[in-house]
Design a protein around this motif. Structure first.
Motif, short mmCIF file in Angstrom:
data_model
loop_
_atom_site.label_atom_id
_atom_site.label_comp_id
_atom_site.label_asym_id
_atom_site.label_seq_id
_atom_site.Cartn_x
_atom_site.Cartn_y
_atom_site.Cartn_z
N ARG A 1 9.42 -1.05 -3.69
CA ARG A 1 8.87 -2.20 -4.41
C ARG A 1 9.91 -3.31 -4.55
N SER A 2 11.16 -2.97 -4.77
CA SER A 2 12.17 -4.02 -4.94
C SER A 2 12.37 -4.81 -3.65
N HIS A 3 12.35 -4.13 -2.51
CA HIS A 3 12.50 -4.84 -1.23
C HIS A 3 11.20 -5.54 -0.83
N TRP A 4 10.08 -4.94 -1.18
CA TRP A 4 8.78 -5.58 -0.97
C TRP A 4 8.73 -6.90 -1.71
N TRP A 5 9.25 -6.90 -2.93
CA TRP A 5 9.21 -8.11 -3.75
C TRP A 5 9.97 -9.25 -3.08
N THR A 6 11.07 -8.96 -2.44
CA THR A 6 11.83 -10.00 -1.72
C THR A 6 10.93 -10.65 -0.66
N LEU A 7 10.24 -9.83 0.11
CA LEU A 7 9.36 -10.35 1.14
C LEU A 7 8.21 -11.16 0.54
N GLU A 8 7.63 -10.65 -0.52
CA GLU A 8 6.53 -11.33 -1.20
C GLU A 8 6.96 -12.70 -1.71
N GLU A 9 8.14 -12.75 -2.28
CA GLU A 9 8.66 -14.00 -2.82
C GLU A 9 8.88 -15.04 -1.71
N ILE A 10 9.49 -14.61 -0.61
CA ILE A 10 9.72 -15.51 0.53
C ILE A 10 8.38 -16.03 1.04
N TYR A 11 7.42 -15.14 1.19
CA TYR A 11 6.11 -15.53 1.69
C TYR A 11 5.45 -16.55 0.75
N ALA A 12 5.47 -16.28 -0.53
CA ALA A 12 4.81 -17.16 -1.51
C ALA A 12 5.43 -18.55 -1.50
N SER B 1 13.50 14.91 0.38
CA SER B 1 13.75 15.84 -0.73
C SER B 1 13.80 15.15 -2.09
N HIS B 2 14.14 13.86 -2.13
CA HIS B 2 14.22 13.21 -3.42
C HIS B 2 12.88 12.59 -3.86
N VAL B 3 11.85 12.70 -3.03
CA VAL B 3 10.54 12.20 -3.40
C VAL B 3 9.89 13.22 -4.33
N VAL B 4 9.73 12.84 -5.57
CA VAL B 4 9.21 13.77 -6.57
C VAL B 4 7.70 13.87 -6.48
N SER B 5 7.02 12.74 -6.55
CA SER B 5 5.56 12.75 -6.49
C SER B 5 5.06 11.40 -6.03
N PHE B 6 3.83 11.38 -5.60
CA PHE B 6 3.17 10.13 -5.27
C PHE B 6 1.70 10.27 -5.53
N VAL B 7 1.04 9.14 -5.68
CA VAL B 7 -0.37 9.12 -6.04
C VAL B 7 -1.23 9.32 -4.82
N GLY C 1 9.42 4.82 -4.65
CA GLY C 1 8.48 3.74 -4.95
C GLY C 1 9.18 2.53 -5.54
N GLU C 2 10.13 2.77 -6.43
CA GLU C 2 10.88 1.67 -7.04
C GLU C 2 11.72 0.94 -5.99
N GLU C 3 12.36 1.69 -5.12
CA GLU C 3 13.18 1.07 -4.07
C GLU C 3 12.31 0.27 -3.11
N SER D 1 0.83 -1.21 0.00
CA SER D 1 0.00 0.00 0.00
C SER D 1 0.86 1.26 0.00
N THR D 2 1.88 1.27 0.83
CA THR D 2 2.77 2.43 0.90
C THR D 2 3.49 2.65 -0.42
N SER D 3 4.07 1.59 -0.98
CA SER D 3 4.84 1.75 -2.22
C SER D 3 3.95 2.21 -3.37
N SER D 4 2.69 1.80 -3.36
CA SER D 4 1.80 2.22 -4.45
C SER D 4 1.56 3.73 -4.44
N HIS D 5 1.68 4.37 -3.28
CA HIS D 5 1.51 5.82 -3.20
C HIS D 5 2.73 6.57 -3.76
#
Length: 102
Positions: A50-61, A96-102, A46-48, A35-39
């Motif tokens: 998501r990449s670490h989120w994916w590690t957790l998702e993969e382990i869980y699956a 400061s490096h966060v450009v935008s989020f949804v 968001g990319e960073e 949810s956080t990364s989607s914002h």
């Protein structure tokens, strides 16, 4: 906008802490981070995330498929901790490096 970004980042950090203290499950942590990364989709943050989120998702699956959710392997636990440490670093960076989020 910056206040909302800070609020989202703090929420993600709190979810990581709750997971580490056993207050929430890995699945709940994954959902919170998703949810956080989607914002932050339109930013490097968001990319960073998501990449670490994916590690957790993969382990869980994989653990779910093997029926090992109750007792993750030592390697899985280490990989989770590594991903959480990386997420902590990413979430602690200046906004400061966060450009935008949804």
């Amino acid at each position: 906008m910056m206040e909302k970004a800070q609020w989202l980042r703090e929420g993600a950090r709190q979810s990581i802490q709750k997971y580490r203290t056993g207050k929430i499950s890995l699945r709940t942590l994954i959902n919170d981070l998703d949810s956080t990364s989607s914002h932050f989709e339109a930013s490097s943050l968001g990319e960073e995330l998501r990449s670490h989120w994916w590690t957790l998702e993969e382990i869980y699956a994989v653990a779910l498929d093997r029926g090992d959710l109750e007792e993750l392997s030592r390697e899985d636990k280490l990989d989770i901790e590594e991903a959480l440490d990386a997420l902590d670093r990413v979430l602690s960076q200046r906004l400061s490096h966060v450009v935008s989020f949804v």
